[in-house]
Write an enzyme that holds these catalytic residues in place. Structure first.
Site, mmCIF file in Angstrom:
data_model
loop_
_atom_site.group_PDB
_atom_site.id
_atom_site.type_symbol
_atom_site.label_atom_id
_atom_site.label_comp_id
_atom_site.label_asym_id
_atom_site.label_seq_id
_atom_site.Cartn_x
_atom_site.Cartn_y
_atom_site.Cartn_z
ATOM 1 N N PRO A 168 -73.935 -68.932 -12.120
ATOM 2 C CA PRO A 168 -73.530 -70.199 -11.501
ATOM 3 C C PRO A 168 -73.617 -71.319 -12.530
ATOM 4 C CG PRO A 168 -75.758 -69.582 -10.790
ATOM 5 C CD PRO A 168 -75.260 -68.483 -11.674
ATOM 6 N N LEU A 169 -72.580 -72.166 -12.600
ATOM 7 C CA LEU A 169 -72.588 -73.302 -13.535
ATOM 8 C C LEU A 169 -72.089 -74.525 -12.776
ATOM 9 C CD1 LEU A 169 -70.834 -71.706 -16.674
ATOM 10 C CD2 LEU A 169 -73.268 -72.237 -16.460
ATOM 11 N N CYS B 235 -83.525 -74.101 -11.815
ATOM 12 C CA CYS B 235 -82.905 -75.322 -12.341
ATOM 13 C C CYS B 235 -83.972 -76.278 -12.902
ATOM 14 C CB CYS B 235 -82.082 -76.017 -11.253
ATOM 15 S SG CYS B 235 -81.272 -77.490 -11.905
ATOM 16 N N GLY C 109 -79.471 -65.331 -20.346
ATOM 17 C CA GLY C 109 -79.919 -66.260 -21.385
ATOM 18 C C GLY C 109 -79.396 -65.877 -22.749
ATOM 19 N N ARG D 159 -73.048 -69.835 -20.551
ATOM 20 C CA ARG D 159 -72.229 -70.643 -21.463
ATOM 21 C C ARG D 159 -71.282 -69.786 -22.290
ATOM 22 N NH1 ARG D 159 -77.041 -73.557 -24.227
ATOM 23 N NH2 ARG D 159 -77.853 -71.486 -23.714
HETATM 24 C C1 FMN Z 1 -73.462 -76.849 -17.295
HETATM 25 C C2 FMN Z 1 -74.452 -75.893 -16.683
HETATM 26 C C3 FMN Z 1 -74.577 -75.828 -15.297
HETATM 27 C C4 FMN Z 1 -75.495 -74.930 -14.700
HETATM 28 N N1 FMN Z 1 -75.567 -74.868 -13.337
HETATM 29 C C5 FMN Z 1 -76.397 -73.930 -12.761
HETATM 30 C C6 FMN Z 1 -76.438 -73.759 -11.332
HETATM 31 O O1 FMN Z 1 -75.735 -74.434 -10.552
HETATM 32 N N2 FMN Z 1 -77.298 -72.828 -10.847
HETATM 33 C C7 FMN Z 1 -78.099 -72.041 -11.661
HETATM 34 O O2 FMN Z 1 -78.849 -71.202 -11.175
HETATM 35 N N3 FMN Z 1 -78.057 -72.196 -12.998
HETATM 36 C C8 FMN Z 1 -77.225 -73.089 -13.562
HETATM 37 N N4 FMN Z 1 -77.156 -73.174 -14.930
HETATM 38 C C9 FMN Z 1 -77.916 -72.219 -15.759
HETATM 39 C C10 FMN Z 1 -77.064 -70.982 -16.101
HETATM 40 O O3 FMN Z 1 -76.677 -70.284 -14.937
HETATM 41 C C11 FMN Z 1 -77.832 -70.024 -17.041
HETATM 42 O O4 FMN Z 1 -78.997 -69.573 -16.387
HETATM 43 C C12 FMN Z 1 -78.229 -70.695 -18.364
HETATM 44 O O5 FMN Z 1 -77.152 -71.437 -18.896
HETATM 45 C C13 FMN Z 1 -78.724 -69.679 -19.383
HETATM 46 O O6 FMN Z 1 -77.714 -68.817 -19.823
HETATM 47 P P1 FMN Z 1 -76.944 -69.030 -21.233
HETATM 48 O O7 FMN Z 1 -78.011 -69.229 -22.284
HETATM 49 O O8 FMN Z 1 -76.183 -67.743 -21.427
HETATM 50 O O9 FMN Z 1 -76.081 -70.222 -21.081
HETATM 51 C C14 FMN Z 1 -76.300 -74.090 -15.526
HETATM 52 C C15 FMN Z 1 -76.172 -74.177 -16.926
HETATM 53 C C16 FMN Z 1 -75.262 -75.050 -17.500
HETATM 54 C C17 FMN Z 1 -75.144 -75.102 -19.014
#
Ligand code: FMN
Length: 319
Positions: free
Chosen positions: A26-27, A110, A210, A234
């Protein structure tokens, strides 16, 4: 095991089966239905809405139409919620806006102050008994409940194993572990050992998240943690075609992918100007690492309609 074999495992989540074990995270601000449909077509095994506020839903202030529409490609479907009052959260899940989803995922990771100061998101990691009550209450709705957590609030005060066990005991059918602490936000290496400690503590599937920006990083994550699957965030926000690499399918032309996404956006959002302005940041995310991206970026930020963005998508040299 071959690369394809590693990422072709179907996962059973409370009776629902996923297409494979490479999921889209989720983002907030990015993973709307058109985006989720697109990554499903590119090979994502599961997608989930961005987090929505249970209080907002119950008291009617959350705009549910666009946030909580289910994409055509989404089966099983999953919506993510946040909150801290078990009763309000159950009421939210019983509303039509949420009860139409197959799976409800609870945000316990979060890091943003707006949530944490209300005791929501990652703040729940320091209230395991409340987190447990939330999951127990939500299972009363008959929905499949999953949890997305971090490994703790601060470095060397990890809660992973204990917390994951409690979530399983309360009825969570799957646990996603983002291998960073709250204070790290999104920086630094994921902690493989901590994720592995959750894998070893529970019998429900654990999904590792992550720092996965390439197939190699995904392989490393799976082998170091023993997790059932991985979740891209990301990495796929910058480059949705990463899913093709994981599923070993050829990458389709990116300009047409974006144009199809924009067509879907036009169908979903009644206000096209708003939709275009909202899409700019996503377009810019796609330009990450693209040569000559700066010139296009300025043009993207000046665009106020979907047609201009569609035209700009074919001006970029994506490969
Ligand atoms: C712009 C953005 C929005 C995010 N929104 C959510 C969200 O709504 N719910 C959630 O559980 N995590 C959210 N995250 C966290 C991501 O789901 C993920 O756990 C985190 O980015 C780590 O993974 P990565 O290092 O591969 O980016 C968000 C991260 C980013 C960068």
């Amino acid at each position: 095991m071959t690369r394809t074999g590693l990422f072709q495992k179907k996962i059973n989540i409370g009776g629902f089966q996923t297409a494979n074990n490479v999921f889209m995270a989720p983002l907030a601000g990015y993973t709307d239905a058109p985006f989720r449909n697109m990554v499903r077509r590119l090979g994502a095994g599961l997608t989930v809405t961005e987090m929505v506020s249970c209080k907002g839903l119950v008291y009617g202030s959350e705009k549910t139409e666009e946030l909580l529409s289910i994409g055509k490609q989404e089966s099983p479907s999953s919506a993510q919620i946040f909150g801290r009052e078990p009763d309000i959260m159950r009421r939210a899940v019983e509303l039509p806006a949420l009860s139409k989803f197959d799976i409800i995922d609870v945000n316990m990771g979060c890091p943003v102050p707006k949530l944490v100061k209300n005791g929501e998101g990652s703040a729940l990691l320091k209230e395991p008994l409340l987190a447990e009550r939330i999951v127990k209450e939500l299972t009363k709705t008959g929905k499949t409940i999953t949890v997305k957590m971090r490994i703790g609030l601060t470095e060397n005060a990890y809660v992973t194993q204990e917390f994951a066990k409690r979530m399983e005991g309360a009825g969570a059918a799957m646990i996603t572990v983002h291998g960073r602490v709250r204070e790290a936000y999104y920086s630094g290496e994921p902690n493989y050992k901590e994720i592995a400690s959750a894998v070893n503590a529970v019998t429900v599937p654990v999904i590792a998240n992550g720092g996965i920006f390439s197939v190699e990083e995904g392989e490393k994550m799976l082998t170091e943690t023993g997790a059932a699957g991985i979740m891209l965030a990301r990495g796929a926000m910058f480059n949705p075609r990463l899913f093709c690499d994981f599923t070993a399918t050829p990458r389709p032309d990116f300009a047409s992918i974006i144009q199809a996404q924009l067509d879907e956006i036009a169908a979903v959002y009644p206000d096209h100007r708003f939709a275009a302005i909202n899409f700019r940041k996503q377009f810019v995310a796609y330009l990450h690492g693209v040569r000559g991206g700066k010139r296009i970026k300025d043009a993207v930020f000046a665009a106020e309609d979907l047609q201009t963005l569609k035209a700009l998508a074919s001006e970029v040299c994506w490969d």
